[in-house]
Design an enzyme around this catalytic site. Sequence first.
Site, PDB file in Angstrom:
ATOM      1  N   ASN A 351       0.205   7.527   1.448  1.00 15.06           N
ATOM      2  CA  ASN A 351      -1.164   7.685   0.967  1.00 15.06           C
ATOM      3  C   ASN A 351      -2.078   6.650   1.624  1.00 15.06           C
ATOM      4  O   ASN A 351      -2.568   5.725   0.987  1.00 15.06           O
ATOM      5  CB  ASN A 351      -1.202   7.565  -0.558  1.00 15.06           C
ATOM      6  CG  ASN A 351      -2.554   7.938  -1.124  1.00 15.06           C
ATOM      7  OD1 ASN A 351      -3.353   7.081  -1.478  1.00 15.06           O
ATOM      8  ND2 ASN A 351      -2.817   9.230  -1.212  1.00 15.06           N
ATOM      9  N   ARG A 396      -6.059   6.130   0.098  1.00 14.24           N
ATOM     10  CA  ARG A 396      -6.762   7.416   0.113  1.00 14.24           C
ATOM     11  C   ARG A 396      -7.147   7.836  -1.294  1.00 14.24           C
ATOM     12  O   ARG A 396      -8.260   8.305  -1.525  1.00 14.24           O
ATOM     13  CB  ARG A 396      -5.932   8.512   0.785  1.00 14.24           C
ATOM     14  CG  ARG A 396      -6.746   9.787   1.034  1.00 14.24           C
ATOM     15  CD  ARG A 396      -5.939  10.888   1.707  1.00 14.24           C
ATOM     16  NE  ARG A 396      -6.805  11.965   2.158  1.00 14.24           N
ATOM     17  CZ  ARG A 396      -7.239  12.963   1.387  1.00 14.24           C
ATOM     18  NH1 ARG A 396      -6.892  13.016   0.109  1.00 14.24           N
ATOM     19  NH2 ARG A 396      -8.021  13.901   1.889  1.00 14.24           N
ATOM     20  N   CYS A 397      -6.235   7.678  -2.245  1.00 13.21           N
ATOM     21  CA  CYS A 397      -6.536   8.047  -3.632  1.00 13.21           C
ATOM     22  C   CYS A 397      -7.750   7.290  -4.164  1.00 13.21           C
ATOM     23  O   CYS A 397      -8.527   7.828  -4.949  1.00 13.21           O
ATOM     24  CB  CYS A 397      -5.343   7.753  -4.534  1.00 13.21           C
ATOM     25  SG  CYS A 397      -3.981   8.927  -4.419  1.00 13.21           S
ATOM     26  N   MET A 398      -7.888   6.026  -3.760  1.00 10.79           N
ATOM     27  CA  MET A 398      -8.923   5.162  -4.327  1.00 10.79           C
ATOM     28  C   MET A 398     -10.257   5.276  -3.602  1.00 10.79           C
ATOM     29  O   MET A 398     -11.138   4.437  -3.816  1.00 10.79           O
ATOM     30  CB  MET A 398      -8.451   3.703  -4.301  1.00 10.79           C
ATOM     31  CG  MET A 398      -7.258   3.428  -5.188  1.00 10.79           C
ATOM     32  SD  MET A 398      -6.857   1.663  -5.315  1.00 10.79           S
ATOM     33  CE  MET A 398      -6.422   1.281  -3.600  1.00 10.79           C
TER      34      MET A 398
END
EC number: 3.5.3.6
Length: 407
Positions: A351, A396-398
């Site tokens: 990620n 990427r999630c954040m």
Amino acid sequence: MNRLYVGSEVGQLRRVLLNRPERALTHLTPSNCHELLFDDVLAVEAAGVEHDAFANTLRTQDVEVLLLHDLLEETLAIPEARQWLLNTQISDFRFGPTFARELRHALNHLDDHHLTTLLLGGLAFSELHLESDSMLPKMRQPLDFVIEPLPNHLFTRDTSCWVYGGVSLNPMMKPARQRETNHLRAIYRWHPIFAQHPFIHYFGIDDLHYDNANIEGGDVLVIGKGAVLIGMSERTSPQGVENLAAALFKHGQASKVIAINLPKHRSCMHLDTVMTHMDVDTFSVYPEVMRKDLPTWRLTPKGNNGDMRVEQVPSYLHAIEQALGVDYLKIITTGGNSYEAEREQWNDANNVLTVKPGVVIGYERNVYTNEKYDKAGIKVLTIPGNELGRGRGGARCMSCPIERDGI
């Protein structure tokens, strides 16, 4: 120039939305963290320091960082936006007409900063100094929440996603996250950064109940050249994929959507936990999940009114190669032996956030995978993540890209 456009996953990243971990995470406990979609409780101050390092790393790469708390606070300074958001988040149906009216009145007297902090971070009945004639507060315990905290706002990727010239305001699968979308609806409608510039609303802008049409940004990869790759995970449904695809086709923003059916379990809650785009022809993949034979469909427009053709294709890798116009994809798998790879995937080794072609941001703790990236010619800008990683989300999630170049 203010440009609201995301043309790829790997072009130069220019502007991004983050949310620093603060009050909401202080409300996470061992007894409620699973209900709030966390596996563990975080050391909040340490997580904030790690997040600051992430934001500063982005700034060193000439990326403008927008913070959700700041944008929401500035939006609440606009009377129409404040009234809409209070009516939406503190509705009669959620709280009962008497208590909702009393609570809206009390909250409306708070300054913009304090109100933002409570809407994002939550409010317990013990913190609410309000005499009420309603049943609801009389029946609740002091530590029950009046306003549920939204710790998953840390993962700005999911709530909305910018795809080429527009945005999808995503109907979220889990109740713990569904209120998040209203904050982005208000920001994109009223905040001057967005209100003064035209863009397309694909999905989720209105007050409809979307039933099973769920989609989350962690499943959406804007791979470029008019193509979008979407994972159908435990949180994104075929109905959500088709609704977004129809809007993209209707507005002429995409020429194909590739949809991959993923296993429905926690370790791959979104596509970007097992696959990310690192360079034009290069992807990071966790091979234990991203098998070559995963069922895959290609959606293409039929006419210009949102209708589409749907065809199953034998290989998602070949479909991506065709979409990008490359002969073959360079696949970098998670590093280490099978034990180490499983551990590093769990800690978000796949990620990563690409800031420009071949340059990514990822957690420093994933040493085996980072070494493989380096040997493959991918530069990894490492950030600390011992606390942030407990939330099961990486760089990427954040992050929610607002502006990014195409390829």
